[in-house]
Design an enzyme around this catalytic site. Sequence first.
Site, PDB file in Angstrom:
ATOM      1  N   LYS A 131       0.840  -1.203   0.000  1.00 19.60           N
ATOM      2  CA  LYS A 131       0.000   0.000   0.000  1.00 19.60           C
ATOM      3  C   LYS A 131       0.879   1.258   0.000  1.00 19.60           C
ATOM      4  O   LYS A 131       0.688   2.168  -0.814  1.00 19.60           O
ATOM      5  CB  LYS A 131      -0.931   0.002   1.219  1.00 19.60           C
ATOM      6  CG  LYS A 131      -1.959   1.107   1.154  1.00 19.60           C
ATOM      7  CD  LYS A 131      -2.663   1.314   2.468  1.00 19.60           C
ATOM      8  CE  LYS A 131      -2.211   2.628   3.038  1.00 19.60           C
ATOM      9  NZ  LYS A 131      -2.733   2.989   4.315  1.00 19.60           N
ATOM     10  N   ASP A 149      -6.644   0.000   0.799  1.00 19.01           N
ATOM     11  CA  ASP A 149      -6.748   0.142   2.255  1.00 19.01           C
ATOM     12  C   ASP A 149      -8.143  -0.327   2.645  1.00 19.01           C
ATOM     13  O   ASP A 149      -8.889  -0.842   1.814  1.00 19.01           O
ATOM     14  CB  ASP A 149      -6.470   1.590   2.699  1.00 19.01           C
ATOM     15  CG  ASP A 149      -7.532   2.548   2.216  1.00 19.01           C
ATOM     16  OD1 ASP A 149      -8.488   2.111   1.512  1.00 19.01           O
ATOM     17  OD2 ASP A 149      -7.452   3.740   2.533  1.00 19.01           O
TER      18      ASP A 149
END
Length: 224
Positions: A131, A149
């Site tokens: 991420k 996320d």
Amino acid sequence: MNDSANGDYRNVLRERVREVHRRLQQHYPETRTLLQFENGYQLLTAVILSAQTTDASVNSVTPELFRRYPDPLSLAEANLAEVERMVKRTGFFRSKAKNITATARGLVEQFGGEVPEAMEELLSLPGVGRKTAHVVRGTLFGKPSIIVDTHFGRVTRRLGLTVESDPTKIERALEPIIPSEIQHGFSMRVNFHGRDCCSSRKPACFRCPIEDLCPYDEKRMSET
Ligand code: SF4
């Protein structure tokens, strides 16, 4: 499903992605991260600190942090207890302090103090996961990036774009159906939409601009 049916279904999802993105673009014209930063080192550090907390909480500690440690070398050589104190408000402060100092050390030792662009190089830094690497690649280098996320995962599942819950599996499932040129913008806008409208417990489907594109079967069509 045979190959042809698979291809047809993928095309349906690609069309849904394009239309979702087109509409969210009107609601969220800006895709800039809400984290405050002035260079790659600051962005990378802020993204690592943003795990499990709000951007506002990160922005409340980074000005002092970057004043005290203005570059990777100074943070790499910092006293860990002092860094822990400075990032305490972001939660999980011991592991975050360890991660940002280790990442700064990696930048100095492996990349001459610069934030690298390649995915494998970013992932070689301690404390940098997929991420974080995607946020940096998309924001700093304009690279295609699917940023998974909790908000992105929830919204894309409700939109019927994936059934996965593991972030890496979500990324792999969506990679073929989000055109590369909109991956970063789509990720940021879906994230904004998840925070603003499609919340975990009370999605505001009654005011959602993509409601007619969403097959979620527990929609809330009134405010009460
Ligand atoms: S209709 Fe509801 S569940 Fe679907 S994306 Fe909009 S807010 Fe989320």
